[in-house]
Write an enzyme that holds these catalytic residues in place. Sequence first.
Site, PDB file in Angstrom:
ATOM      1  N   SER A  37       4.272  14.628   5.640  1.00 53.94           N
ATOM      2  CA  SER A  37       4.884  13.572   4.998  1.00 53.94           C
ATOM      3  C   SER A  37       4.878  13.382   3.308  1.00 53.94           C
ATOM      4  O   SER A  37       3.762  13.953   2.828  1.00 53.94           O
ATOM      5  CB  SER A  37       4.063  12.271   5.573  1.00 53.94           C
ATOM      6  OG  SER A  37       4.136  11.812   6.731  1.00 53.94           O
ATOM      7  N   ASP A  48      10.232   3.872   1.803  1.00 51.27           N
ATOM      8  CA  ASP A  48       8.952   4.727   2.123  1.00 51.27           C
ATOM      9  C   ASP A  48       8.904   5.746   1.131  1.00 51.27           C
ATOM     10  O   ASP A  48       8.517   7.098   1.475  1.00 51.27           O
ATOM     11  CB  ASP A  48       8.987   5.179   3.506  1.00 51.27           C
ATOM     12  CG  ASP A  48       7.601   6.055   3.902  1.00 51.27           C
ATOM     13  OD1 ASP A  48       6.628   5.420   3.551  1.00 51.27           O
ATOM     14  OD2 ASP A  48       7.641   6.553   4.901  1.00 51.27           O
ATOM     15  N   HIS A  51       3.867   5.567   2.663  1.00 51.61           N
ATOM     16  CA  HIS A  51       2.962   5.437   3.869  1.00 51.61           C
ATOM     17  C   HIS A  51       1.618   6.279   3.830  1.00 51.61           C
ATOM     18  O   HIS A  51       0.740   6.396   4.628  1.00 51.61           O
ATOM     19  CB  HIS A  51       3.650   5.759   5.327  1.00 51.61           C
ATOM     20  CG  HIS A  51       4.138   6.955   5.693  1.00 51.61           C
ATOM     21  ND1 HIS A  51       5.223   7.550   5.689  1.00 51.61           N
ATOM     22  CD2 HIS A  51       3.258   7.901   6.294  1.00 51.61           C
ATOM     23  CE1 HIS A  51       5.240   8.620   5.964  1.00 51.61           C
ATOM     24  NE2 HIS A  51       4.127   8.951   6.265  1.00 51.61           N
TER      25      HIS A  51
END
Length: 510
Positions: free
Chosen positions: A251, A178, A148
């Site tokens: 992230s 992911d 993402h």
Amino acid sequence: MENSKVTNSLLPPAGRKSFRSVLLGAVALAAVGGLTIEALPVATHPAFAAAATVSAGPASFADVVDHVKGAVVSVKVKIDQSKASFDGEDSQSQPMPNFPKGGPMEKFFRQFGERGFGGQEHDQPRMAMAQGSGFFISADGYIVTNNHVVDHAKDVTITTTDGKTIPARVIGTDPKTDLALLKVTEGGDYPFVSFASQAPRVGDWVIAVGNPFGLGGTVTAGIVSARGRDIGSGPYDDFLQIDAPVNHGNSGGPTFNANGEVVGVNTAIFSPSGGSVGIGFAVASDVAKSVIQSLKDDGKVARGWLGVQIQPVTQDIADSMGLKESKGALVDKAEKDSPAAAAGLKDGDVITSVNGEAVADSHDLARKIAALGPKKEADLAIIRNGSTQTMKVTLGAMQDEKQAMADTPEAHAKDAMAKYGMSLEPATAVEGAGKTGVVVADVDPDGAAAQKGIATGDVILQVAGKPVSNPSDVTAAIDAAKSGGKKSVLMQVKTADSTRFVALSTEAVS
């Protein structure tokens, strides 16, 4: 209640992307007060006495941080906003309001749009910047981050701890876990870190390193709070839960153990406010290792495919089938021309183990089958009509994303119910519908359901004598009745005034 949610949007606000799958329903958070805890004599029990001598933790993580920090990078991407999904506050340049074409307001904002709306045409790409984290896993410049972070990226650059900015390209991505693999375009001898060979235990110290809020290299510490978490983000969820503070921008960053080995890739947080509340989720290293290796070798991940629609074995199902435990995966349907059908799996079979490893639930079965890979043989232990047997199956290759989505039980339920002229939703997903049953969300006045008196807002409580909680439960019961030669199935339906039974034909389901 506040907007408590699980989000994999650890990107800073300028580039946060909406999390595709959020927890359904509200999460109640209760405060415990007025609780008195008395001290216990720890010396009276050997286990407590031993635990009392254990160190509270290292005096400092500085040596570990010095060893690993050079491998952690900031990842900056330019995203095509016209293709990505944003929640409104993520873009650094806002789109022009949607005025009627050719109207005076549209002309005004096109003329003066650069003062507030970028002056961009509707059909031109709108670009935004996003930031995340990543880490080198090889001296020649391979970098791990989240899917993402780089999804829909036009340009990717990484910034090292010494401030050097280097262009990078996307080698491959895996939305199901992911994860993404990048490689810098400049040669060199880069500092790198390795994945841990053993999974951490609950209670082990961990260190999260990343780029929170775009501030640059930041280190936080905590412990592993839980393992094997399923947060509803994908079919192969297997997350570590950690309490080391991670925030937007973390992230794709690594979570290290006390030896400086990567035990997880930071991906999501549970957050009422958008910031860390001490509940973070990281893709476990054993999952990440295999995915990243596949991306490096082939640019994609090849997964094993069994070809079944499955559901968990609830206690009610276990009781009705005479099973000792509510474990395993119940086969709703074996797809036509699938490995499952070729091996002889049937509707109603309960798969209890794969190659001797027990199957906890339907999610666990999906992970085990996927991990084996295409063309691999697997021994499945099943329970059929109360007896246990073993069958051998040769797995196929997982279909592409579109086909895989079409094979899910809920997708099958949607198609099947459309043939009756109605659509269904879990009662728990519809405000005011209660906690049990399946709500009739829409009815075609000319469909078979309407002819039986079923109306929008009715709640289906049972089908063929079994309670239902999801649309797939309804179609599974109808399919089972049809397979058993029954021409109709009895449904218990709750209306606004009363509860009644409706006999629905099984012939509407293909």
